[in-house]
Each structure stands twice: as C-alpha cells, then as structure tokens.
Design a protein around this motif. Structure first.
Motif, PDB file in Angstrom:
ATOM      1  N   THR A 108       0.846  -1.189   0.000  1.00 31.18           N
ATOM      2  CA  THR A 108       0.000   0.000   0.000  1.00 31.18           C
ATOM      3  C   THR A 108       0.884   1.243   0.000  1.00 31.18           C
ATOM      4  N   HIS A 109       0.469   2.263  -0.780  1.00 33.88           N
ATOM      5  CA  HIS A 109       1.332   3.425  -1.005  1.00 33.88           C
ATOM      6  C   HIS A 109       0.537   4.725  -0.952  1.00 33.88           C
ATOM      7  N   LEU A 110       1.075   5.707  -0.248  1.00 33.87           N
ATOM      8  CA  LEU A 110       0.553   7.071  -0.291  1.00 33.87           C
ATOM      9  C   LEU A 110       1.329   7.833  -1.349  1.00 33.87           C
ATOM     10  N   ILE A 111       0.618   8.319  -2.359  1.00 31.26           N
ATOM     11  CA  ILE A 111       1.283   9.079  -3.417  1.00 31.26           C
ATOM     12  C   ILE A 111       0.686  10.483  -3.497  1.00 31.26           C
ATOM     13  N   ARG A 112       1.558  11.459  -3.596  1.00 30.19           N
ATOM     14  CA  ARG A 112       1.145  12.856  -3.707  1.00 30.19           C
ATOM     15  C   ARG A 112       0.861  13.206  -5.169  1.00 30.19           C
ATOM     16  N   PRO A 113      -0.028  14.170  -5.430  1.00 30.03           N
ATOM     17  CA  PRO A 113      -0.272  14.593  -6.816  1.00 30.03           C
ATOM     18  C   PRO A 113       1.026  15.055  -7.481  1.00 30.03           C
ATOM     19  N   VAL A 114       1.194  14.731  -8.750  1.00 29.79           N
ATOM     20  CA  VAL A 114       2.455  15.062  -9.427  1.00 29.79           C
ATOM     21  C   VAL A 114       2.730  16.563  -9.412  1.00 29.79           C
ATOM     22  N   ALA A 115       1.676  17.388  -9.406  1.00 27.22           N
ATOM     23  CA  ALA A 115       1.864  18.844  -9.457  1.00 27.22           C
ATOM     24  C   ALA A 115       2.126  19.456  -8.090  1.00 27.22           C
TER      25      ALA A 115
END
Length: 344
Positions: free
Chosen positions: A231-238
C-alpha cells in the motif's frame, strides 16, 4: 539532450529580416516566453533549478527577406521538407556566430520579432541533427549544438503558444511526443487522453514517468514494486513536495505499469474534477517513435475514448492489468492511497 536538472543554458539567436524588423529589444519581445518557460519547467522537477536564458541585446539582420528562407510552408503540409529548417538554422548561425559565444549553450533557439506571422514562419519545431549530416548538429565557432528550437508565428491563443514553447523545449530535454504522430495531419492523443504536455495541452503537467526519466523526481519519490501486496501514499504530481509521487511495477526489461495521482492544481488546474484521481498507465519503451510508449488503463465504466477525461480512478475503484490489481483505498487533497496486488 540538454540537462534539465543542471540549470540548462538556453541561448537565443535573435534574427530579423529586411521586411520583418524588430521594433523592441529581443528581451522585451521574449519576456512572456522566458517567464513562462522558467515557471513551467522549474515546477516539473523536485529540486530547485533555473533555466539560464541568454538573449542578445539586439536583433541580427539576415541578408534575405523572411519568405526567402522557405519557412512559410506549414509543418503539417505535404510540401514541408525538414532540410528547409536545417538550412534556415545554419543561415542564422552563420550571421550570429561572430557576435554570440555558444560555449555554454545547451539549447539554441532561433527567434524572430514578435510581429512574425504564421504566413512568414510556419514551422515551430525542435531539431537535433539531419539525415544528410547525421550526428553533426549545428556547428558554431565554439561547439556543436545538438538541441535547437525554431520559433514560428502564432497560430492560437497566448496560452496555447506558451504551452507550445514548453512542449518544443521538452524535446530538447529528451522527451518525445506521446501521441500518434505518424500521420501529421491526423494526430491521435487517445492513448493518454488529456495527460502530459508531450501529448496534450489540456492537462499539461508531466506524467510521473516523464519527470523520472529527465531527472525531475528523486529516486526516493518512486516506489518500485515487484511482488506481493503493498500500500502506497502518493502525492499529486503537481504538488511541490519531496514525498513519493510514483509507483512503478516492472513487467519486463522494457515494460512497466505506472501509478500516479492527479489533481486540478498547478498547470493541471483547468482539467476539471472528473479527471482527478489515480491514473494507471502501461509503459513500453520498445514502441517506435511516432506512436505512444504509454497507454492509460482507464477505470471500469469509462466512456471517453478520445480524451479519457473519465479514466482516473476514484475512491474504491480498481483496475487489473498484466496480472496486477491497483485499488484506490483513500483519497483527499493530500493525494491518494493505493493498494497494489499481484493477482496473476
């Protein structure tokens, strides 16, 4: 290609013609362009960079009228010949070389006065080297230039033109077109829809993978998954952050699945809430130039086959591709939490 992450030097070669003379200084004519390019490209990378623009104090007069250089032929027409652009660049370099020091130049931009029309210079292009002189680039007194941008007259709105500048400069930084361009007159962006400047101007923030390959993401911002369930928390690319932004699942020596978060922020602000969420796309670096090396895996129920505006995964959505299941388990302004499972 020019090193985006090492403060690239963008050397302008500002030329005018007996029938198209500059009315202001080149720096005045190009201010909106350089301001935008600096803002766009510095926002696509995690660590601070500066695009170093070198602009002559005045225009350099070419000996012939503007149309005599043959650049008034539209790039998308059957009459267009690449050699025309190469000859035009060499003619400009010949006139400019005595007064411009190209020693530190990473990219050379052939620019003309703001009054230029599409009927005078119709091809806005990025060039490297030509088939008749392979790998020779453009020779100056100081060095060989392998990354060149050629400015054309405007063809759309101001916003469109500025994004066009950023797109063409992207080629100089090593990025290729991500749409089907084999038929120049009937180009197809449906593999990635609205996403990525090298494919479309509708959601022009670069894909996480494109950021990674030009050095715009730090290694620790990429989660590489090879087995099991994670499971991964990913931030918006922008989002301006040093936290994780991309999950990559290698599926072969030249193939992978990528997972990233998109929000209507930054240069993606106009894209609308329907296109926000997690996008999943397959990467195949063996695909030849002219076709997209990346293809979206749209959410179940997606109906937009052209621009893929409804392809992003929302909370609870899941897609399965190449034996991997990607599920969005949490979402918010912070980005998305995704579960990645090997299922086959």
């Amino acid at each position: 290609r020019a090193p985006l992450t090492r403060n690239p030097v963008i050397q302008f070669v500002t030329i005018d013609f007996p029938d198209l003379q500059g009315k202001r200084s080149p720096a005045e004519d190009l201010k909106e362009v350089t301001d935008f390019l600096g803002k766009y490209w510095s926002s696509q990378v995690t660590n601070p960079i500066t695009l170093d623009f070198k602009i002559p104090s005045s225009y350099i007069r070419m000996p012939l009228k503007v149309v005599d250089y043959g650049m008034n032929i539209d790039f998308f027409s059957k009459e267009w010949r690449p050699n025309t652009a190469f000859d035009y660049v060499r003619a400009a370099v010949k006139e400019a070389d005595p007064t411009i020091d190209f020693t530190k130049a990473d990219v050379m931009v052939i620019a003309v006065p703001a009054e230029v029309t599409r009927a005078q210079v119709a091809a806005f292009i990025a060039e490297s080297s030509e088939a008749r002189f392979p790998n020779q680039g453009f020779q100056t007194s100081e060095k060989k230039i392998m990354n060149t941008l050629v400015m054309a007259g405007a063809t759309g709105s101001k916003d469109h033109e500025l994004l066009n500048w950023a797109h063409e400069l992207g080629h100089n930084f090593g990025l290729t077109d991500l749409r089907n361009v084999q038929n120049k007159a009937m180009q197809d962006s449906s593999d990635l829809g609205i996403y990525d400047l090298m494919n479309s101007m509708l959601a022009p923030e670069l894909l996480g993978w494109n950021r990674f390959i030009v050095g715009g993401l730090n290694d620790n911002q990429v989660r590489c998954v090879s087995s099991g369930s994670t499971t991964h928390l990913i931030r918006p690319v922008a989002m301006p952050t040093k936290e994780e932004k991309l999950v990559v699942i290698p599926t072969g020596r030249f193939t992978a699945i990528a997972v990233e978060s998109r929000r209507a922020i930054g240069f993606d602000s106009p894209m609308g809430t329907a296109s926000e969420g997690v996008i999943v796309y397959e990467i195949d670096s063996t695909v030849p130039y002219g076709l997209s090396t990346m293809k979206l895996v749209p959410r179940v129920g997606s109906t937009d086959k052209q621009w893929r505006r409804d392809s992003a995964l929302k909370i609870g959505d899941a897609v399965t591709t190449q034996g991997w299941k990607i599920t969005v388990v949490e979402t918010g302004d912070f980005g998305d939490v995704v579960k990645v499972e090997k299922v086959g």
